[in-house]
Design a protein around this motif. Sequence first.
Motif, PDB file in Angstrom:
ATOM      1  N   ALA A   1      -4.929   2.678 -13.130  1.00 42.38           N
ATOM      2  CA  ALA A   1      -3.769   1.855 -13.502  1.00 42.38           C
ATOM      3  C   ALA A   1      -2.767   1.373 -12.328  1.00 42.38           C
ATOM      4  O   ALA A   1      -2.034   0.211 -12.414  1.00 42.38           O
ATOM      5  N   LEU A   2      -2.752   2.513 -11.440  1.00 41.77           N
ATOM      6  CA  LEU A   2      -1.738   2.238 -10.257  1.00 41.77           C
ATOM      7  C   LEU A   2      -2.051   0.929  -9.262  1.00 41.77           C
ATOM      8  O   LEU A   2      -1.309   0.274  -8.882  1.00 41.77           O
ATOM      9  N   SER A   3      -3.545   0.964  -9.095  1.00 38.69           N
ATOM     10  CA  SER A   3      -3.957   0.026  -8.509  1.00 38.69           C
ATOM     11  C   SER A   3      -3.965  -1.286  -8.904  1.00 38.69           C
ATOM     12  O   SER A   3      -3.926  -2.424  -8.043  1.00 38.69           O
ATOM     13  N   ARG A   4      -3.445  -1.540 -10.121  1.00 37.12           N
ATOM     14  CA  ARG A   4      -3.137  -2.788 -10.682  1.00 37.12           C
ATOM     15  C   ARG A   4      -1.730  -3.335 -10.326  1.00 37.12           C
ATOM     16  O   ARG A   4      -1.347  -4.617 -10.675  1.00 37.12           O
ATOM     17  N   VAL A   5      -1.036  -2.247  -9.841  1.00 36.50           N
ATOM     18  CA  VAL A   5       0.625  -2.706  -9.797  1.00 36.50           C
ATOM     19  C   VAL A   5       0.915  -2.703  -8.148  1.00 36.50           C
ATOM     20  O   VAL A   5       1.995  -3.123  -7.958  1.00 36.50           O
ATOM     21  N   VAL A   6      -0.165  -1.880  -7.196  1.00 39.41           N
ATOM     22  CA  VAL A   6       0.526  -1.816  -5.734  1.00 39.41           C
ATOM     23  C   VAL A   6      -0.449  -2.387  -4.896  1.00 39.41           C
ATOM     24  O   VAL A   6      -1.725  -2.701  -5.309  1.00 39.41           O
ATOM     25  N   GLY A   7      -0.203  -2.886  -3.637  1.00 36.28           N
ATOM     26  CA  GLY A   7      -1.150  -3.089  -2.643  1.00 36.28           C
ATOM     27  C   GLY A   7      -1.950  -2.117  -2.031  1.00 36.28           C
ATOM     28  O   GLY A   7      -3.013  -2.496  -1.238  1.00 36.28           O
ATOM     29  N   ARG A   8      -1.609  -0.925  -2.153  1.00 38.00           N
ATOM     30  CA  ARG A   8      -2.009  -0.021  -1.299  1.00 38.00           C
ATOM     31  C   ARG A   8      -3.438   0.793  -1.974  1.00 38.00           C
ATOM     32  O   ARG A   8      -3.573   0.389  -3.272  1.00 38.00           O
ATOM     33  N   ASP A   9      -4.082   1.321  -1.094  1.00 33.84           N
ATOM     34  CA  ASP A   9      -5.337   2.087  -1.589  1.00 33.84           C
ATOM     35  C   ASP A   9      -4.821   3.103  -2.450  1.00 33.84           C
ATOM     36  O   ASP A   9      -4.031   3.835  -2.212  1.00 33.84           O
TER      37      ASP A   9
ATOM     38  N   GLY B   1       7.336   6.687   3.309  1.00 36.09           N
ATOM     39  CA  GLY B   1       6.046   7.186   3.922  1.00 36.09           C
ATOM     40  C   GLY B   1       4.755   6.393   4.068  1.00 36.09           C
ATOM     41  O   GLY B   1       4.806   5.227   3.500  1.00 36.09           O
ATOM     42  N   GLY B   2       4.050   6.680   4.825  1.00 38.33           N
ATOM     43  CA  GLY B   2       2.867   5.913   5.164  1.00 38.33           C
ATOM     44  C   GLY B   2       1.864   6.065   4.322  1.00 38.33           C
ATOM     45  O   GLY B   2       1.753   6.783   3.254  1.00 38.33           O
ATOM     46  N   ALA B   3       1.038   4.817   4.058  1.00 38.91           N
ATOM     47  CA  ALA B   3       0.103   4.610   3.098  1.00 38.91           C
ATOM     48  C   ALA B   3      -1.239   3.939   3.727  1.00 38.91           C
ATOM     49  O   ALA B   3      -1.250   3.170   4.636  1.00 38.91           O
ATOM     50  N   PHE B   4      -2.306   3.901   2.953  1.00 35.66           N
ATOM     51  CA  PHE B   4      -3.358   3.250   3.406  1.00 35.66           C
ATOM     52  C   PHE B   4      -3.667   1.763   2.659  1.00 35.66           C
ATOM     53  O   PHE B   4      -3.414   1.709   1.698  1.00 35.66           O
ATOM     54  N   TYR B   5      -3.917   0.643   3.617  1.00 33.08           N
ATOM     55  CA  TYR B   5      -4.104  -0.428   2.971  1.00 33.08           C
ATOM     56  C   TYR B   5      -5.321  -1.128   3.343  1.00 33.08           C
ATOM     57  O   TYR B   5      -5.500  -1.129   4.650  1.00 33.08           O
ATOM     58  N   GLY B   6      -6.323  -1.366   2.656  1.00 35.14           N
ATOM     59  CA  GLY B   6      -7.621  -1.483   3.165  1.00 35.14           C
ATOM     60  C   GLY B   6      -8.248  -0.759   4.131  1.00 35.14           C
ATOM     61  O   GLY B   6      -8.957  -0.947   5.059  1.00 35.14           O
TER      62      GLY B   6
ATOM     63  N   PHE C   1      -4.393   2.932   7.859  1.00 31.29           N
ATOM     64  CA  PHE C   1      -3.151   3.590   7.654  1.00 31.29           C
ATOM     65  C   PHE C   1      -2.274   2.847   8.397  1.00 31.29           C
ATOM     66  O   PHE C   1      -2.159   2.620   9.397  1.00 31.29           O
ATOM     67  N   ALA C   2      -1.000   2.787   7.436  1.00 35.64           N
ATOM     68  CA  ALA C   2       0.317   1.991   7.877  1.00 35.64           C
ATOM     69  C   ALA C   2       1.482   3.087   7.962  1.00 35.64           C
ATOM     70  O   ALA C   2       1.754   3.405   6.830  1.00 35.64           O
ATOM     71  N   GLU C   3       2.345   3.091   8.859  1.00 37.35           N
ATOM     72  CA  GLU C   3       3.185   4.072   9.223  1.00 37.35           C
ATOM     73  C   GLU C   3       4.602   3.441   8.428  1.00 37.35           C
ATOM     74  O   GLU C   3       4.646   2.240   8.722  1.00 37.35           O
TER      75      GLU C   3
END
Length: 324
Positions: A122-130, A271-276, A279-281
């Motif tokens: 459900a979260l993946s439908r509203v955010v761009g992060r992994d 905080g950091g998150a993974f995109y594709g 990892f992006a700080e």
Amino acid sequence: MNFVCVLGAALLLDVLLGDPKGLPHPVVGIGRCVRFWEKYLYPKPGQGGGRRRGALFCAAVLVTVLAIAGLSMSVASLFPGGPLVVEVYLLYAALAWRSLKDETLPIATALFGGDLEAARSALSRVVGRDTDRLDMPGVVRAAVETIAENAVDGVLSVLFFVALGYFLGGRAGAVSCAWGFKAASTLDSMVGYENARYKDFGWASARLDDVLNFLPARMGGIVTVLAGGCLGYPLFRGARIFMRDRKNHRSPNSAHGESAFAGLLGLRLGGGAFYGNVFAEKPWIGDPLREPVPEDILRSHVLLDASVALFILLTGAAMVALDA
């Protein structure tokens, strides 16, 4: 009809119905307009002039959207009650108050049911992060961030430009300013990326969105802190975190809402998150006074409602004063 009543009707429709499903949604039309002009104005290989052509593209989309909004209101004036219907519908369609809660409620529902995979989906439908590697606190944190950021982009900024447009040009000005802002916001969401394709071509669109959201983001953060204080949240803690962390984001505007929510709820966001899988700080926002829990998503909904209500009260009072 008094414009406050027109805006009230639009807000009521949004509260009751959410996104106008089954009806033509202007944002979809803006998306098609973006792709149309991109097809003709995106530079061919070796052509160069990416920023210049991107600025022309941005202007073309804005002019097209404003022209269609103006034409719609002009055609509506040919029919009894037509302007009222069109104004209410266009203002209603510009708002994303109910839909923001509708899109994030399934995340909380899944977490309450102990289904982390469903919550991630459900979260993946509203955010761009992994989302596939997020634990429960990470899912909650991302959902609260989405609510906090989009409280400004999807609701408070729209109301700000409705009020500004009304002050400048009456009811037609309110509708035009609202949809001019929505066009800029849609442009940013579609082409405002720092990747190989859009780094230059989308530069003007991204900067325009930054400029237009500059005042609403700051006003929205302040209103959120005040609204939270009215609900019994620690007002001074909210104000302190807002003032300290409101610039902790690459975007000049995004952290204002997030810092207000973080301070009031006692959470650490960002905080950091993974995109594709990369990892992006990112800097942290707020203090980790406790771990995020699913109830924080529902608390964010209430805080969103209170912030919007207070913003409406303030702008509505200004409109009534102008009409007096």
